[in-house]
Design an enzyme around this catalytic site. Structure first.
Site, short mmCIF file in Angstrom:
data_model
loop_
_atom_site.label_atom_id
_atom_site.label_comp_id
_atom_site.label_asym_id
_atom_site.label_seq_id
_atom_site.Cartn_x
_atom_site.Cartn_y
_atom_site.Cartn_z
N CYS A 129 -0.61 0.42 8.17
CA CYS A 129 -1.64 -0.31 7.44
C CYS A 129 -1.93 0.32 6.08
O CYS A 129 -2.75 1.22 5.97
CB CYS A 129 -2.93 -0.38 8.26
SG CYS A 129 -2.65 -0.86 9.97
N LEU A 130 -1.22 -0.17 5.07
CA LEU A 130 -1.40 0.35 3.72
C LEU A 130 -1.86 -0.76 2.76
O LEU A 130 -2.87 -0.63 2.09
CB LEU A 130 -0.07 0.98 3.24
CG LEU A 130 -0.04 1.55 1.83
CD1 LEU A 130 -1.04 2.70 1.68
CD2 LEU A 130 1.36 2.07 1.48
N SER B 21 -4.06 -4.24 -3.63
CA SER B 21 -3.20 -3.07 -3.73
C SER B 21 -1.88 -3.30 -3.01
O SER B 21 -1.80 -3.27 -1.79
CB SER B 21 -3.93 -1.87 -3.12
OG SER B 21 -3.05 -0.78 -2.99
N SER C 120 2.18 -2.86 -4.65
CA SER C 120 3.09 -1.81 -5.10
C SER C 120 2.32 -0.56 -5.55
O SER C 120 2.79 0.56 -5.37
CB SER C 120 3.95 -2.33 -6.25
OG SER C 120 4.84 -3.33 -5.78
N TRP D 51 -1.55 -8.57 5.43
CA TRP D 51 -0.11 -8.65 5.69
C TRP D 51 0.39 -7.51 6.56
O TRP D 51 1.42 -6.90 6.28
CB TRP D 51 0.68 -8.69 4.38
CG TRP D 51 0.33 -9.89 3.54
CD1 TRP D 51 -0.16 -11.07 3.99
CD2 TRP D 51 0.42 -10.01 2.12
NE1 TRP D 51 -0.37 -11.93 2.94
CE2 TRP D 51 -0.03 -11.30 1.78
CE3 TRP D 51 0.83 -9.15 1.11
CZ2 TRP D 51 -0.06 -11.76 0.47
CZ3 TRP D 51 0.79 -9.60 -0.20
CH2 TRP D 51 0.35 -10.89 -0.51
N ILE D 52 -0.36 -7.22 7.61
CA ILE D 52 0.03 -6.11 8.48
C ILE D 52 0.93 -6.63 9.60
O ILE D 52 0.50 -7.45 10.43
CB ILE D 52 -1.22 -5.42 9.07
CG1 ILE D 52 -2.15 -4.95 7.95
CG2 ILE D 52 -0.81 -4.27 9.99
CD1 ILE D 52 -1.51 -4.03 6.93
N SER D 53 2.17 -6.15 9.61
CA SER D 53 3.10 -6.55 10.67
C SER D 53 2.62 -5.95 11.99
O SER D 53 2.26 -4.77 12.03
CB SER D 53 4.51 -6.05 10.37
OG SER D 53 5.05 -6.76 9.28
N GLU E 55 8.17 -3.28 1.88
CA GLU E 55 8.59 -1.87 1.96
C GLU E 55 9.15 -1.35 0.64
O GLU E 55 10.15 -0.65 0.60
CB GLU E 55 9.61 -1.68 3.09
CG GLU E 55 8.93 -1.63 4.44
CD GLU E 55 9.82 -0.97 5.49
OE1 GLU E 55 10.21 -1.68 6.42
OE2 GLU E 55 10.11 0.23 5.37
N GLN F 117 10.66 -0.99 -19.49
CA GLN F 117 11.14 -1.36 -18.15
C GLN F 117 12.44 -2.15 -18.18
O GLN F 117 13.20 -2.09 -17.21
CB GLN F 117 10.06 -2.16 -17.41
CG GLN F 117 8.86 -1.32 -17.04
CD GLN F 117 7.95 -2.02 -16.05
OE1 GLN F 117 8.14 -3.19 -15.74
NE2 GLN F 117 6.96 -1.29 -15.55
#
Lengths: 591, 254
Positions: free
Chosen positions: A155-156, A161, A163, A190-192, A398, A497
């Site tokens: 859970c990040l 928030s 990237s 969006w927590i798998s 990821e 970039q």
């Protein structure tokens, strides 16, 4: 099998060196591989696992019903599928990285959504406990997680928030009763496995003595209270994986559940992601092989204009492009896993390359498969449309392709910059440091006139010289172009970039090509039955990649047409689009 | 009771096989090999007998080259307790023939004293379907072939076996020790789980040289030629059912 040896611990990464025009072939050659007995064990594991996935799991049904079939999940638990890399002492299978890559390849070949359900638990969900947990935490949580009795979630990500992980708002403050516990508040998105998990690795800001917040990782049980999850999100693909929001409302987390150190959460998060990234290459290799099967069968069977379509050059071109990319992806995936197994700790840039490269190649391969199948590929009765939908997210989650390109390019450029420091220092006081200038300056001058110090893949046998020549040439060019970029922009390079993106793309292609060459070299030295074919695949990939890389590098340099004209144009156009908030040009008809 | 199970390493049922250039055998040099499916069913049955506490020990026996250990390991992963590997360099799909296999098993029987041999009814490479019968003959044990159900009596002195025969099902009772061969519908073998495969690495496999057992291994049958099945001829399309009937009649098929 988890016999991590220290033999490879002195081997440094491959990709960073490319930015200095060097080829650190030790990372790739001899192509790393498990010990004979580990290979035998792995062979035994693959067979029943493949048969199970083939016979018992119905990916189309999982996709349709937006959930992994309960009976399949129940069978996967004793199978060991929820704890493949978890040490045996905690009830896991204890596989090494290569073993894990090989088994998730089986999952990826059949059902990416199921792969995400399994991976979200073990590859990131509770990986933190394996990597950073103390003995008590491991004993308490790992056995039930490894057996699949509990699943975990990482859970990040938050609403604001993605990237930029440092910017999370979820906070955990010490309870005011002096117990040392933390009170957790905030929301994740969006927590798998968010709706299924019993154990969460949660990242939250914690106040520091200096008054500033710093990220800390926590092991949070659903039973701690105050935890609610939203309904499963409706998604484009990987539908059978459960994705939800997660809310923490005054959730009390015991002090003993801090994972790693208070304030050390960012390091934990990046460590987990870096460590877990290698698996994606394995899984997507499996997906690409499934696509190849459909594409090859259709090319061999479908007749148009009186010929099998596989006899037409356009279809042949597609099939060859698919096979060469697959070979490169597979080589890179197993090179990374093999290096992690032999104790190499400097693999983060390669793992990032592998993630981007595999997700982009898989997307390309699936898309071309759909194209070869034509209308059939678009139909629900065929799995390709599902695979295309499932694959799209792999370039986003990821670590998106963009953020990982920046990661690779900036680390590469930084290394090249450090390499140049003596020169820069000398330039500040040129008269006193004449000697220091002359050496690098000469090599820069040489690089400019196209004769840099030649990096070498001298291990490559004669048959693979075409590929090796390309890689050597591209590495030299990348080194030279990076120096030119640095000398022009200095620290300002971090904001450039577009050239950085090109540099990263070039480095990724060269890294994958070198892995393919090293692997084909092994096949040649052992005269395996597919050695000649592997030589063709490695040469085919490297030669095509070389054309892309030379164009990328040409466009990297500040003096190029891209640097002087195209990129400024693109920046201006983008500004107009954003300012207008829509397509900014007037309609050709005026209305 | 101790149950011995035979496990043969054969060409995988899904593998595409080619004939050797000399047409004397199937080319097995680069073909995927696996446990013979009927042997796998026999292993499953033995393991179930153990789980029902009917059998105390299940021993997996395989005869063949070094790689035969792979199928023993698979049996161990499914739940067998230990393995015996009888080593020989003879090709087990045609050089080492059923009578020799039965003699090897009979020799092991004397030494290890099992209460039953559970075998697959046949191997999918040579399709002989002879070992169980021959072994029963050599040991002078009763045989219960083509079993679709096996029930061991409480006193473990006999087994009731349901056999699949042409006319239907036949139920027989055999005193133990006996030789039982497994038919397709006896059970559905389990998938070996990953943790059990890891554990199987630590189980013991004894190795016995086939030549040391004092039995005659020579083959009784000489293979003259191995050939591929005839390739299917291309079909043809007909307009409608009438045309189909006419064509079938014309070809003498109706």
């Amino acid at each position: 099998m988890a016999s991590t040896s220290a033999a490879g611990s002195d081997i440094t990464g491959f990709t960073r060196e490319l930015f200095m025009g060097r080829l650190n072939s030790k990372f790739m050659h001899p192509f790393p591989e498990p010990k004979e007995e580990d290979l035998e064990t792995l062979k035994m594991l693959v067979d029943p696992f493949s048969k199970f996935m083939e016979n018992e799991n119905d990916a189309a049904k999982n996709d349709r019903e937006c959930a992994v079939d309960e009976a399949v999940k129940e069978s996967l638990k004793p199978m060991g599928a929820y704890g493949m890399m978890t040490p045996e002492e905690y009830g896991g299978v204890g596989l090494d990285h290569t073993g894990y890559a090989r088994l998730v390849e089986v999952v990826g070949a059949h059902d990416l959504g199921l792969g995400i359900h399994l991976g979200a638990s073990q590859s990131i969900g509770y990986k933190g406990i394996v990597l950073y947990g103390n003995k008590e935490q491991k004993e308490k949580y790992l056995p039930k997680l490894a057996s699949g009795e509990h699943v975990a979630a990482f859970c990040l990500t938050e609403d604001g928030s993605g990237s930029d992980a440092q910017s999370i708002k979820t906070r955990a403050v010490p309870a005011d009763d002096g117990s040392g516990d933390f009170i957790l508040n905030g929301g994740k998105i969006w927590i798998s496995n968010g709706g299924l998990a019993e154990v969460f690795t949660v990242f939250a800001q914690t106040p520091q003595p200096d008054g500033k917040d710093k990220m800390t990782a926590f092991i949070v049980e659903r039973g701690f209270g105050g935890i609610t999850n939203g309904a499963p999100e409706k998604k484009m693909g990987i539908n059978c994986s459960n994705t939800t929001t997660l809310n923490f409302d005054d959730t009390r987390v015991p002090a003993a559940n801090v994972l790693g150190e208070v304030g050390g959460g960012f390091k934990v998060a990046m460590g987990i992601l870096n460590q877990g990234r290698f698996g994606m290459g394995g899984a997507l290799t499996g997906t690409m092989k499934t696509c190849m099967k459909y594409a090859a069968a259709h090319a061999a069977e479908r007749t148009q204009f009186g010929k099998k379509i596989g006899e037409f050059e356009m279809i042949q071109g597609k099939l060859a492009g698919m096979a060469t990319r697959l070979y490169a992806t597979e080589s890179l995936a197993y090179a990374i896993a093999g290096n992690m197994d032999r104790g190499v700790t400097d693999f983060q840039m390669e793992a990032a390359c592998g993630k981007v490269f595999s997700s982009e190649c898989a997307w390309w391969v699936a898309d071309e498969t759909l194209q070869i199948l034509g209308g059939l590929g678009f139909m629900r009765e065929y799995p390709i449309e599902r695979i295309v939908r499932d694959l799209r997210i792999f370039r986003i989650f990821e670590g998106s392709s963009e953020i990982l390109r920046l990661f690779v390019a900036l680390y590469g450029v930084k290394a090249a910059g450090d390499d140049l420091k003596p020169l820069q220092k000398a330039l500040k006081n040129p008269l006193a440091n004449l000697g220091a200038i002359v050496g690098p300056a000469v090599s820069i001058a040489r690089a400019r006139i196209g004769a840099p110090e030649k990096p070498s893949l001298d291990f490559a046998p004669a048959q693979l010289r075409p590929a090796a020549d390309v890689v050597e040439d591209c590495a030299a060019r990348l080194g030279a172009a990076t120096r030119e970029l640095l000398l022009k922009h200095g620290k300002g390079i971090v904001d450039r970039q577009l050239p950085l993106e090109r540099a990263a793309s070039a480095a990724m292609e060269i890294t994958a090509a070198t892995a393919a060459i090293a692997r084909a070299t092994r096949a040649v030295s052992r005269s395996t039955d597919t050695a000649a074919l592997e030589v063709s695949l490695a040469n085919g990939f490297a030669l095509e990649a070389g054309q892309r890389v030379r164009a990328l590098i040409r466009d990297m340099t500040p003096s190029s047409e891209a640097g002087t004209t195209i990129d400024p144009l693109r920046r201006d156009i983008a500004k107009s689009v954003i300012a207008a908030g829509e397509y900014p040009a007037r309609h050709p008809l005026g209305f | 009771m101790r149950v011995f199970v035979g496990v043969k390493r054969a060409v995988d049922y899904a593998a595409k096989v080619r004939i050797q250039a000399d047409k004397k055998a199937v080319d097995i040099s680069n073909v995927k090999m696996a446990i013979n499916p009927f042997c796998e069913i026999a292993v499953e049955e033995a393991v179930r007998l153990k789980e029902k506490k009917v059998a105390e020990e299940v021993v997996a026996v395989s005869i063949g080259p070094k790689q035969a250990q792979e199928v023993i390991r698979q049996a161990l992963a499914m739940g067998a307790d230990r393995g015996i590997h009888v080593t020989t360099d003879m090709r087990v799909d045609q050089e080492l023939q059923p009578l020799a296999v039965a003699k090897i098993m009979a020799a092991l029987t004397g030494e290890h004293d099992p209460s039953a041999w559970l075998l697959g009814k046949q191997a999918i490479d040579d399709d002989s379907n002879q070992v169980a019968q021959m072994l029963a003959g050599l040991l002078d044990w009763p045989q219960a072939t083509f079993a679709s159900e096996v029930e061991v009596s409480e006193d473990k002195k006999s087994a009731t076996v349901t056999r699949e025969i042409d006319g239907g099902l036949q139920t027989i009772e055999v005193p133990l020790p006996a030789v039982i061969s497994a038919d397709l519908r006896l059970n559905e073998p389990r998938y070996a789980t990953l943790p059990n495969i890891m554990k199987a690495k630590k189980k013991k496999i004894d190795t016995v040289d086939a030549a040391s057992l004092g039995v005659d291994l020579a083959g009784q049958i000489e293979v003259l030629e191995v050939s591929e099945p005839a390739t299917r001829e291309a079909g043809s399309k007909v307009e409608d059912v009438d045309a189909l009937l006419a064509k079938l009649k014309a070809d003498g098929l109706l």
